[in-house]
Enzyme design. Structure first.
Site, mmCIF file in Angstrom:
data_model
loop_
_atom_site.group_PDB
_atom_site.id
_atom_site.type_symbol
_atom_site.label_atom_id
_atom_site.label_comp_id
_atom_site.label_asym_id
_atom_site.label_seq_id
_atom_site.Cartn_x
_atom_site.Cartn_y
_atom_site.Cartn_z
ATOM 1 N N LYS A 125 9.266 -10.340 -0.208
ATOM 2 C CA LYS A 125 8.772 -9.330 -1.158
ATOM 3 C C LYS A 125 9.958 -8.952 -2.032
ATOM 4 C CE LYS A 125 6.418 -4.904 -1.651
ATOM 5 N NZ LYS A 125 7.045 -4.638 -2.922
ATOM 6 N N ARG A 146 -7.329 -3.074 -4.150
ATOM 7 C CA ARG A 146 -6.312 -2.974 -3.108
ATOM 8 C C ARG A 146 -7.007 -3.357 -1.811
ATOM 9 N NH1 ARG A 146 -1.415 -0.645 -3.168
ATOM 10 N NH2 ARG A 146 -1.725 0.518 -5.083
ATOM 11 N N LYS A 178 1.946 -5.430 2.618
ATOM 12 C CA LYS A 178 3.405 -5.435 2.483
ATOM 13 C C LYS A 178 4.007 -4.799 3.727
ATOM 14 C CE LYS A 178 2.526 -1.487 -0.434
ATOM 15 N NZ LYS A 178 2.369 -1.002 -1.772
#
Ligand code: AMP
Length: 580
Positions: A267, A433, A439
């Protein structure tokens, strides 16, 4: 359509705070409208949401235009403006009082308002100021007082009719699927009664999906009227609302959400770039759908060289790398590139970025319905791997926690924020979403909030705004959660400074009261805090204890900030901040 008809709708919308009633009013209007373009004016815009052109007229120029149209002096206009707190109302009052009756002027039509406002936005460069003032004055001269009010408010991008994007979307559903599903509005009870609820809900999903793909209310309303929403797909060249990710507590939690095996990826701490190629041209959009092609000639060039395909849309993270050490840099160090209008090549040299491609939405055809595993394959066949320039995002396929954890550690030590974990079977869902990806990052929760007000400082900080009122999103708009002054620097060399924030906020001021100002909710910042407490002091019912400015989020829009729901969840959890 006459502008007066639209103004009557504005007035009805402004007179009720009930969302359902607003939806009903707008849906009726839309059904009868001869051109869906009025939806743009209803949004207070003249360009679709994906088009960045702005009207860009300061209130000072509007005062001039009102003066030309009404004959009133600038002082008088400003006095009326101060008294009403609304330049639109001031215009209504003064245009209404103009001494010469304009008996021969034409009534204002929507196309006329539309055209003049578009011309204003399209005019650039010196010498256009007078012409812009003339264009506004021309509209005001033909306007009735209440029309003048909304012309001014439209230009100021402050319609004040309480119409959010959700209401606009619902009104499209209602207008074009209401009668086929037996939807009736009970005004007394303020209730929507639907005979075939499932069908209605399905239509709502279709409309939302089309909006996420096209970002254009007018286009979607047209397709809904024609009954061809199913045919909507993403179009290279037209920005798409990005798919967003949920948060997992740790690797174990991540696997439980996305399943095993999963894709685990670095990420990167940069900013998202949606990269389009169509008709041989490359265009770059931020997560807020701003077109930043001009700011990143280096990215355009490298995509041109290293991504194969005639037409595509790819999702990538551009991350800063130190020109000398080649180490990843945090987002702040390259954020200035996003807004910069000059010295662009110089900046590209000083602050190079590496493009990490992590998804693909279109490659000759739409890939939205393809699984992530297939999309990843497509990325690998399209995108070259060129060190420090562009590559498919670092990616690992595993069902093993220990292996995933090792990868996570490797990502962190390379200077990244953490990892993304992705479900291999799932599709790409624009704008949502959904839990198709999560994440995992070790940092404590920060909040993304928008500045809605501020207070001028005292003493040596007297020339700056020094304390900032911040807010989160709520159904009704924005609700305040506290004041932030800590973490902002006096000197620009040390970080984001009071002066910098003041300059950003000055053009956004909508009213002043003593030392306090209210600003349009545009500037998004990330704040850290010690605790979220229940509190009657702020309109959210919560207050942040020891809030501290962490960074400016130029990559975020006000519509991205945290919600009051998030606060409730966080306040409930308050699971030892900083742990995780
Ligand atoms: P957040 O901004 O914390 O919600 O995290 C999601 C963002 O991480 C995305 O919008 C991307 O900008 C960024 N990102 C960085 N690396 C990746 C990756 N490998 N896959 C997806 N998103 C990524």
């Amino acid at each position: 359509m006459q502008y007066a008809e639209l103004v009557a709708v504005y007035e009805r919308l402004e007179s009720t705070s009930k969302r359902l009633e607003k939806t009903f009013i707008l849906s009726e209007f839309l059904r009868k409208a001869d051109d869906e373009k009025v939806l743009l004016l209803a949004q207070g815009r003249v360009f679709p949401n994906w088009d960045q052109r702005e009207l860009g007229m300061a209130s000072k120029l509007l005062v001039k235009a009102i003066s030309v149209a009404s004959g009133a002096s600038a002082e008088r206009i400003e006095a009326t403006w101060n008294a009403t707190g609304d330049l639109g109302k001031a215009a209504a009052e003064l245009v209404g009082k103009k001494s010469q009756a304009t008996l021969f002027s034409q009534p204002l039509s929507c196309p006329k308002v539309f055209d003049n406002l578009r011309k204003i936005a399209e005019m650039e460069g010196e010498g256009t100021v007078d012409r812009k003032v003339q264009l506004v004055a021309e509209l005001l001269t033909s306007a009735q007082p209440n029309e003048a009010k909304y012309v001014i408010r439209t230009i100021l991008q402050e319609l004040r009719i309480g119409l959010g994007e959700g209401t606009l979307r619902d009104s499209i559903v209602w207008a074009f699927f209401g009668s086929s599903t037996g939807a009736v509005y009970d005004k007394e009870k303020n209730e929507l009664i639907v005979e075939r609820q499932e069908e209605y809900d399905l239509a709502a999903v279709r409309v939302q999906e089309a909006l996420d793909m096209l970002n254009d209310f007018v286009d979607v309303a047209r397709k809904a009227r024609l009954g061809v929403l199913e045919q909507v797909s993403v179009i290279p060249g037209r920005p798409v609302k990005a798919m967003l990710f949920q948060k997992a507590k740790d690797i174990v939690d991540g696997f439980s959400i996305v399943g095993k095996p999963a894709a685990v990826e670095f990420k990167y701490d940069g900013f998202r770039l949606q990269i389009h190629k169509s008709n041989g041209k490359i265009a770059l959009f931020t997560r807020r759908l701003e077109n930043v092609t001009a700011q990143f000639p280096d990215v355009v060039e490298c995509v041109g060289k290293h991504v194969r395909g005639g037409e595509f849309i790819i999702d990538a993270e551009a991350v800063g790398i130190d020109a000398v050490s080649k180490k990843y840099l945090p987002f702040q160090s390259i954020s200035q590139r996003i807004k910069r209008k000059y010295d662009i090549h110089e900046l590209a040299r000083l602050f190079p970025v590496e493009v990490n491609v992590f998804d693909v939405l279109f490659a000759g055809k739409s890939l939205l319905k393809s699984s992530f595993a297939e999309r990843r394959k497509a990325i690998e066949s399209m995108v070259d791997s060129v060190q420090y320039l562009i590559k498919p995002a670092e990616h690992l396929l595993t069902d093993d926690q220990a292996v995933a954890y090792e990868f996570y550690r490797r990502s962190l030590s390379a200077g990244n924020e953490g990892v993304m974990m992705k479900n291999l079977q799932e599709v790409y869902k624009p704008g949502s979403r959904v839990g198709f990806g999560v994440k995992v990052k070790p940092v404590m929760d920060t909040l993304e909030v928008v500045i809605v007000g501020a207070e001028w400082g005292e003493g040596k900080r007297g020339k700056w705004l020094a304390s900032f009122i911040v807010a989160v999103r709520d159904d009704a708009g924005f609700v305040e959660i506290g004041r932030v002054g800590t973490g902002i620097k006096e000197k620009i060399e040390e970080g984001v400074s009071f002066d910098q924030l003041t300059q950003l906020l000055l053009p956004l001021i909508v009213s002043e009261d003593g030392r306090g100002v209210k600003v349009k909710p545009r500037v998004v910042i990330e704040v850290d805090y010690e605790e979220i407490q229940k509190s009657p002091t702020y309109s959210s019912g919560f207050a942040l204890r020891f809030p501290r400015f962490v960074r400016l989020r130029e990559d975020r829009a006000a519509s991205d900030v945290n919600t009051r729901e998030d606060l409730i969840r966080l306040a409930d959890g308050q699971r030892g901040r900083g742990e995780q």
